[in-house]
Write an enzyme that holds these catalytic residues in place. Structure first.
Site, PDB file in Angstrom:
ATOM      1  N   SER A  86      -6.060   3.903   3.916  1.00  0.00           N
ATOM      2  CA  SER A  86      -5.490   3.232   3.041  1.00  0.00           C
ATOM      3  C   SER A  86      -7.004   2.502   2.020  1.00  0.00           C
ATOM      4  O   SER A  86      -6.950   1.253   2.058  1.00  0.00           O
ATOM      5  CB  SER A  86      -5.016   1.963   3.552  1.00  0.00           C
ATOM      6  OG  SER A  86      -4.008   1.470   2.774  1.00  0.00           O
ATOM      7  N   LYS A  98       0.162   3.977  -2.855  1.00  0.00           N
ATOM      8  CA  LYS A  98      -0.787   4.851  -2.774  1.00  0.00           C
ATOM      9  C   LYS A  98      -0.040   6.358  -2.589  1.00  0.00           C
ATOM     10  O   LYS A  98      -0.571   7.613  -3.062  1.00  0.00           O
ATOM     11  CB  LYS A  98      -1.627   4.728  -1.745  1.00  0.00           C
ATOM     12  CG  LYS A  98      -2.627   3.685  -1.673  1.00  0.00           C
ATOM     13  CD  LYS A  98      -3.633   3.541  -0.717  1.00  0.00           C
ATOM     14  CE  LYS A  98      -4.599   2.400  -0.757  1.00  0.00           C
ATOM     15  NZ  LYS A  98      -3.949   1.073  -0.343  1.00  0.00           N
ATOM     16  N   SER A 120       0.550  -1.346   0.221  1.00  0.00           N
ATOM     17  CA  SER A 120      -0.036  -0.035  -0.059  1.00  0.00           C
ATOM     18  C   SER A 120       0.812   1.265   0.002  1.00  0.00           C
ATOM     19  O   SER A 120       0.243   2.392  -0.019  1.00  0.00           O
ATOM     20  CB  SER A 120      -1.037   0.081   1.200  1.00  0.00           C
ATOM     21  OG  SER A 120      -2.422  -0.651   0.791  1.00  0.00           O
TER      22      SER A 120
END
Length: 504
Positions: A336, A140, A137
């Site tokens: 997230s 991102k 993640s």
């Protein structure tokens, strides 16, 4: 009705970074959330985020969040500000502090690291710094920078309704807003709403009675699931079918999802066909009943002949717009949110005249990274959320990206810092940096985390004990199976060591 997406997976193995537990998430001071820490160039300390922030946020900046939480008192600031005169760590000092920690068995056989002084841009430590690594993640962060550069912080995603080919037909045209709500109890506070759009449509139709809803979600050509996703992603509740029209991030029950956010780590049952589900909600709001047929089809081009008393085919009947991009980025990073991430990548694609698909979004993001002068050869993306195991990003690209966003040369990029979790304070770092070995990082590490089975990552900012601000990234994609908490603690020791030393 569309079939349910399936049972929510009890395991977050393929979930990317787990979102922060909302009940425990403390409210950062407005000065921190709205301006955050941005760095000036060499010789400067911390500056307020440059740029017309109030204009980017829009009128909603003062609106209260739609939340069932009781009001909380304003907390004291927790982020330590860097000292403009702080001595810079030396490469030898950083190496001495980190080498014993980077080799921890809990991190696995491949641990790639980059540490950079933000003010000078000097690399202080690198181990596999230029090597592409599965980022989970922390992807991102690249998504945030790309969409802010391509669309700008004030851009809003439209959802439109237009007149269909025959009187009474209404075409709901998706523009790619994943936060669109049905009504006032949506999952995302202050999101655009279908009931608002319905009022506009009824007024625009005048005496014409709505008879049918057609959904145009053709802006995103598909596929709806990303390459390299684990098998449980489509049904496990952390991802969803990515369509140009959806409500509440495709959640079937947004109110229940809010209540169970802590226990589920953000997982929720999602619609298998989010666009048709949104169309059915719209049809009910228009008064067509729960059994009204909703079909997919293209919106007619404007300019056709109108029937007596009815709007001409293609005539816009109403439009609502998402929160500004600066807020969507904040939600994506702080929670997230994988679905928002994929939707934002498609906005990059549209801005760069690429197909609004996984492949088009990835190609457009790579191009924007290159336009910003970053080493585009060190990033290769298959999706924007980090759910894909096909993604590769080097630690040095991440530290370069964070430093660029902090310089002030590109004020639009400063929004990436607003949602970054703070160690021992908020988001995915809320419960971390509280043990003796990592406590030095509490309040001075601000970072995005990433987790897939066997993959752990963290990238962000840290202020050293002597007040120097560094950017760091640690990625491991061959971590041993077993207790993921042990691996996370090993990552935290690295950032905690930077926070606790002068490293000279």
């Amino acid at each position: 009705m569309s079939p349910p997406a399936g049972p929510v997976s009890p395991s977050p193995a393929g979930a990317g970074s787990l979102p922060p537990p909302r009940r425990r998430r403390r409210l950062l001071p407005v000065a921190v959330l709205a301006t955050v820490l941005l760095l000036a160039l060499a010789g400067a300390a911390v500056v307020i985020r440059p740029g017309p922030v109030a204009g980017w946020l829009g009128d909603e900046a003062a609106a209260p969040a739609a939340s069932a939480r009781a009001p909380e008192p304003d907390p004291s600031p927790v982020l330590a500000g860097p000292d403009a005169n702080a001595p810079q760590p030396t490469p030898a000092g950083v190496r001495a502090a980190l080498e014993p920690l980077v080799g921890a068995a809990a991190l696995g056989s491949r641990v790639n690291v980059s540490v950079v002084d933000v003010a000078t841009g000097q690399s202080l430590y690198a181990k596999g710094g230029d090597d592409g690594t599965v980022p989970a993640s922390v992807t991102k962060l690249a998504t945030a920078v790309a969409v802010l550069e391509a669309r700008g912080p004030g851009y809003r995603i439209p959802t439109r309704a237009v007149a269909g080919a025959t009187p009474g037909e209404v075409v709901l045209v998706g523009g790619g807003d994943p936060t669109l709500a049905v009504g006032g109890d949506g999952f995302y506070p202050n999101a655009a709403r279908l009931d608002t759009l319905t009022k506009q449509v009824k007024q625009a139709l005048g005496g014409t009675t709505p008879t049918k809803v057609i959904v145009d979600s053709s802006l995103f050509p598909g596929p709806v699931h990303g390459p390299g996703w684990d098998d449980d992603i489509p049904t496990g509740g952390y991802g969803a079918a990515i369509t140009a029209l959806m409500t509440d991030g495709a959640r079937r029950d947004p109110a229940a999802a809010r209540k169970t956010f802590d226990d589920s780590h953000g997982a929720a049952e999602r619609y298998a066909q989010p666009d048709l589900a949104a169309g059915r909600s719209f049809a009910r709001l228009l008064g067509l009943g729960g059994d009204a047929e909703v079909t997919k089809g293209p919106a007619p081009a404007a300019g056709g002949a109108a029937a007596t008393g009815a709007p001409a085919p293609g005539t816009e009947l109403g439009k609502v717009e998402s929160l500004p991009m600066i807020r969507l980025v904040d939600i994506m990073i702080s929670d997230s949110d994988n679905v928002i991430a994929e939707a934002l990548a498609r906005q990059v694609a549209l801005a760069r005249n690429q197909p609004a698909s996984f492949a088009g979004g990835a190609a457009a993001m790579d191009a924007v990274i290159g336009e910003l002068g970053l080493p585009a050869g060190e990033i290769s993306l298959a999706d924007a959320s980090g759910l894909s195991r096909n993604n590769r990003i080097s630690p040095s690209l991440l530290t370069d990206l964070i430093a660029l966003a902090g310089k002030g040369d590109h004020p639009e990029l400063g929004a990436i810092f607003g949602g970054l979790p703070v160690a021992a304070w908020s988001g995915t770092l809320d419960g971390r940096y509280q043990a003796n070995a990592t406590a030095a990082g509490a309040g001075v590490v601000r970072a995005k985390t990433g987790t897939l089975t066997g993959v752990h990552a963290i990238a962000g900012l840290v202020t050293t004990a002597e007040g120097r601000l560094l950017t760091f990234a640690v990625l491991t994609d061959r971590a041993p199976a077993g207790d993921a908490d042990v691996t996370r603690q090993a990552l935290d020791r690295i950032a905690g060591a930077l926070a606790g030393c002068g490293c000279r």
